[in-house]
Design a protein around this motif. Sequence first.
Motif, PDB file in Angstrom:
ATOM      1  N   ALA A 239     -11.195 -12.123  -9.007  1.00  0.00           N
ATOM      2  CA  ALA A 239     -10.210 -11.218  -7.826  1.00  0.00           C
ATOM      3  C   ALA A 239      -9.478 -10.291  -7.859  1.00  0.00           C
ATOM      4  CB  ALA A 239      -9.215 -12.777  -8.075  1.00  0.00           C
ATOM      5  N   TYR A 240      -8.828 -10.238  -9.252  1.00  0.00           N
ATOM      6  CA  TYR A 240      -8.137  -9.331  -9.570  1.00  0.00           C
ATOM      7  C   TYR A 240      -8.304  -8.065  -9.326  1.00  0.00           C
ATOM      8  CZ  TYR A 240      -3.568  -7.232 -12.100  1.00  0.00           C
ATOM      9  OH  TYR A 240      -2.468  -7.066 -12.471  1.00  0.00           O
ATOM     10  N   ALA A 241      -9.442  -7.640  -9.669  1.00  0.00           N
ATOM     11  CA  ALA A 241      -9.987  -6.589  -9.375  1.00  0.00           C
ATOM     12  C   ALA A 241     -10.634  -6.319  -7.878  1.00  0.00           C
ATOM     13  CB  ALA A 241     -11.981  -6.571  -9.953  1.00  0.00           C
ATOM     14  N   THR A 242     -11.012  -7.228  -6.962  1.00  0.00           N
ATOM     15  CA  THR A 242     -10.889  -6.947  -6.176  1.00  0.00           C
ATOM     16  C   THR A 242      -9.561  -6.642  -5.407  1.00  0.00           C
ATOM     17  OG1 THR A 242     -12.561  -8.905  -6.030  1.00  0.00           O
ATOM     18  CG2 THR A 242     -11.843  -8.563  -4.188  1.00  0.00           C
ATOM     19  N   ILE A 243      -8.503  -7.255  -5.484  1.00  0.00           N
ATOM     20  CA  ILE A 243      -7.334  -6.926  -5.250  1.00  0.00           C
ATOM     21  C   ILE A 243      -6.682  -5.679  -5.291  1.00  0.00           C
ATOM     22  CG2 ILE A 243      -6.401  -9.151  -4.268  1.00  0.00           C
ATOM     23  CD1 ILE A 243      -4.487  -9.276  -6.516  1.00  0.00           C
ATOM     24  N   VAL A 244      -6.995  -5.210  -6.356  1.00  0.00           N
ATOM     25  CA  VAL A 244      -6.709  -4.021  -7.645  1.00  0.00           C
ATOM     26  C   VAL A 244      -7.113  -3.076  -6.603  1.00  0.00           C
ATOM     27  CG1 VAL A 244      -6.367  -2.113  -9.239  1.00  0.00           C
ATOM     28  CG2 VAL A 244      -5.171  -5.234  -9.222  1.00  0.00           C
ATOM     29  N   GLY A 245      -8.629  -3.521  -6.284  1.00  0.00           N
ATOM     30  CA  GLY A 245      -9.601  -1.857  -6.100  1.00  0.00           C
ATOM     31  C   GLY A 245      -9.251  -1.960  -4.731  1.00  0.00           C
ATOM     32  N   GLY A 246      -8.542  -3.024  -3.332  1.00  0.00           N
ATOM     33  CA  GLY A 246      -8.738  -3.150  -2.533  1.00  0.00           C
ATOM     34  C   GLY A 246      -7.457  -2.752  -2.421  1.00  0.00           C
ATOM     35  N   ILE A 247      -6.660  -2.378  -2.539  1.00  0.00           N
ATOM     36  CA  ILE A 247      -4.984  -1.815  -2.563  1.00  0.00           C
ATOM     37  C   ILE A 247      -5.687  -0.116  -2.754  1.00  0.00           C
ATOM     38  CG2 ILE A 247      -3.844  -2.168  -4.874  1.00  0.00           C
ATOM     39  CD1 ILE A 247      -2.083  -1.973  -1.330  1.00  0.00           C
ATOM     40  N   LEU A 248      -6.133  -0.020  -4.009  1.00  0.00           N
ATOM     41  CA  LEU A 248      -6.118   1.758  -4.543  1.00  0.00           C
ATOM     42  C   LEU A 248      -6.979   2.111  -2.575  1.00  0.00           C
ATOM     43  CD1 LEU A 248      -7.422   1.076  -8.834  1.00  0.00           C
ATOM     44  CD2 LEU A 248      -5.580   2.462  -7.230  1.00  0.00           C
ATOM     45  N   LEU A 249      -8.218   1.798  -3.049  1.00  0.00           N
ATOM     46  CA  LEU A 249      -9.192   2.089  -1.289  1.00  0.00           C
ATOM     47  C   LEU A 249      -8.380   2.101  -0.414  1.00  0.00           C
ATOM     48  CD1 LEU A 249     -12.137   0.334  -2.143  1.00  0.00           C
ATOM     49  CD2 LEU A 249     -11.903   2.636  -2.342  1.00  0.00           C
ATOM     50  N   ALA A 250      -7.234   1.105  -0.096  1.00  0.00           N
ATOM     51  CA  ALA A 250      -6.532   1.793   1.265  1.00  0.00           C
ATOM     52  C   ALA A 250      -5.774   2.404   1.138  1.00  0.00           C
ATOM     53  CB  ALA A 250      -5.816  -0.029   1.521  1.00  0.00           C
ATOM     54  N   ARG A 251      -5.197   2.489   0.159  1.00  0.00           N
ATOM     55  CA  ARG A 251      -3.931   4.205  -0.045  1.00  0.00           C
ATOM     56  C   ARG A 251      -5.171   5.373  -0.383  1.00  0.00           C
ATOM     57  NH1 ARG A 251      -0.591   1.685  -5.742  1.00  0.00           N
ATOM     58  NH2 ARG A 251       0.887  -0.193  -4.197  1.00  0.00           N
ATOM     59  N   ALA A 252      -6.073   5.386  -0.675  1.00  0.00           N
ATOM     60  CA  ALA A 252      -6.172   6.640  -0.631  1.00  0.00           C
ATOM     61  C   ALA A 252      -7.363   6.687   0.939  1.00  0.00           C
ATOM     62  CB  ALA A 252      -8.517   6.204  -1.533  1.00  0.00           C
ATOM     63  N   THR A 253      -7.238   5.881   1.389  1.00  0.00           N
ATOM     64  CA  THR A 253      -7.744   5.855   3.543  1.00  0.00           C
ATOM     65  C   THR A 253      -6.174   5.851   3.805  1.00  0.00           C
ATOM     66  OG1 THR A 253      -9.181   3.728   2.913  1.00  0.00           O
ATOM     67  CG2 THR A 253     -10.428   5.053   2.712  1.00  0.00           C
ATOM     68  N   ALA A 254      -5.508   5.685   3.823  1.00  0.00           N
ATOM     69  CA  ALA A 254      -4.269   5.370   4.431  1.00  0.00           C
ATOM     70  C   ALA A 254      -3.962   6.863   5.426  1.00  0.00           C
ATOM     71  CB  ALA A 254      -2.430   5.455   3.313  1.00  0.00           C
ATOM     72  N   GLY A 255      -3.470   6.018   6.311  1.00  0.00           N
ATOM     73  CA  GLY A 255      -3.854   6.878   7.504  1.00  0.00           C
ATOM     74  C   GLY A 255      -4.540   6.528   8.649  1.00  0.00           C
TER      75      GLY A 255
ATOM     76  N   ARG B  16       0.598  -1.792   0.178  1.00  0.00           N
ATOM     77  CA  ARG B  16       0.188  -0.315   0.301  1.00  0.00           C
ATOM     78  C   ARG B  16       1.272   1.366  -0.354  1.00  0.00           C
ATOM     79  NH1 ARG B  16      -2.785   1.143   5.457  1.00  0.00           N
ATOM     80  NH2 ARG B  16      -0.693   1.861   5.697  1.00  0.00           N
ATOM     81  N   ASP B  17       2.168   1.140   0.925  1.00  0.00           N
ATOM     82  CA  ASP B  17       2.605   2.177   0.777  1.00  0.00           C
ATOM     83  C   ASP B  17       3.720   2.535  -0.104  1.00  0.00           C
ATOM     84  OD1 ASP B  17       1.241   2.713   3.407  1.00  0.00           O
ATOM     85  OD2 ASP B  17       2.598   2.097   4.424  1.00  0.00           O
ATOM     86  N   ASP B  18       3.860   1.677  -0.973  1.00  0.00           N
ATOM     87  CA  ASP B  18       5.072   1.928  -1.897  1.00  0.00           C
ATOM     88  C   ASP B  18       4.912   1.603  -3.400  1.00  0.00           C
ATOM     89  OD1 ASP B  18       7.907   1.651  -3.318  1.00  0.00           O
ATOM     90  OD2 ASP B  18       8.196   0.059  -2.455  1.00  0.00           O
ATOM     91  N   PRO B  19       3.395   2.985  -4.004  1.00  0.00           N
ATOM     92  CA  PRO B  19       3.227   2.458  -5.206  1.00  0.00           C
ATOM     93  C   PRO B  19       4.040   2.168  -6.393  1.00  0.00           C
ATOM     94  CG  PRO B  19       2.478   4.624  -4.229  1.00  0.00           C
ATOM     95  CD  PRO B  19       3.262   3.549  -3.181  1.00  0.00           C
ATOM     96  N   GLY B  20       5.112   3.178  -6.188  1.00  0.00           N
ATOM     97  CA  GLY B  20       6.052   3.364  -7.305  1.00  0.00           C
ATOM     98  C   GLY B  20       7.309   1.476  -7.090  1.00  0.00           C
ATOM     99  N   HIS B  21       6.834   1.194  -6.536  1.00  0.00           N
ATOM    100  CA  HIS B  21       7.284  -0.636  -6.596  1.00  0.00           C
ATOM    101  C   HIS B  21       6.157  -1.748  -6.710  1.00  0.00           C
ATOM    102  CE1 HIS B  21      10.929   1.723  -5.528  1.00  0.00           C
ATOM    103  NE2 HIS B  21      11.964   0.792  -6.563  1.00  0.00           N
ATOM    104  N   GLY B  22       5.195  -1.395  -6.700  1.00  0.00           N
ATOM    105  CA  GLY B  22       4.027  -1.500  -6.724  1.00  0.00           C
ATOM    106  C   GLY B  22       2.844  -2.264  -7.712  1.00  0.00           C
TER     107      GLY B  22
END
Length: 190
Positions: free
Chosen positions: A147-163, A101-107
């Motif tokens: 499954a891919y849509a779910t995990i990609v969506g999950g990481i995008l939402l987790a990044r948007a709500t980080a903190g 979540r915290d390293d999108p450049g290498h994600g």
Amino acid sequence: MSRVSQAEAKANRERVVAAASRLFRENGVAKVGIADVMKTIGLTQGGFYKQFASKAALVDEAAAKAFADNLQDLKALDQKAGKHQAAWQSLLESYLSVEHRDDPGHGCPAAGFAGDVAREPEHRETYAKGIQEVADWIAPGDAGLAAYATIVGGILLARATAGTPLSEKILQAAHEAVATAADSGRSATD
């Protein structure tokens, strides 16, 4: 000024693509200029146009390279794990993690390029090809895509709500939703 050998030019091109891929995923295509990419690897902006027709050409190549590298890593994960289900579980642990979540450049390139591709349709064919290949690695047919849509969506939402407390809840919920997805459509010997 000395001329660069073909081998050096090829190596420089690979460095440009790798740097661009990381910077685009980290900051977004619109926020990264050619000068930013070239400065990152210690080359001049003028050298860029000897190798690439445009920034759009670089974006397409950077996305394609990111997906190709990602798929190669997934196949290596299969080899290391011995069974696809074990590889899938390993991917889930790293993909739906605070570190990813915290390293999108290498994600993940699917998450890293999603917003830009939605706004810049000229890259959609490259992006769609990468999405399909990774989804096929996860599981055949719609199960892999879901499954891919779910995990990609999950990481995008987790990044948007980080903190916020919600971010880690999103990661956990996405993990639970797709934990057995790789079983769908695969034989017991995979």
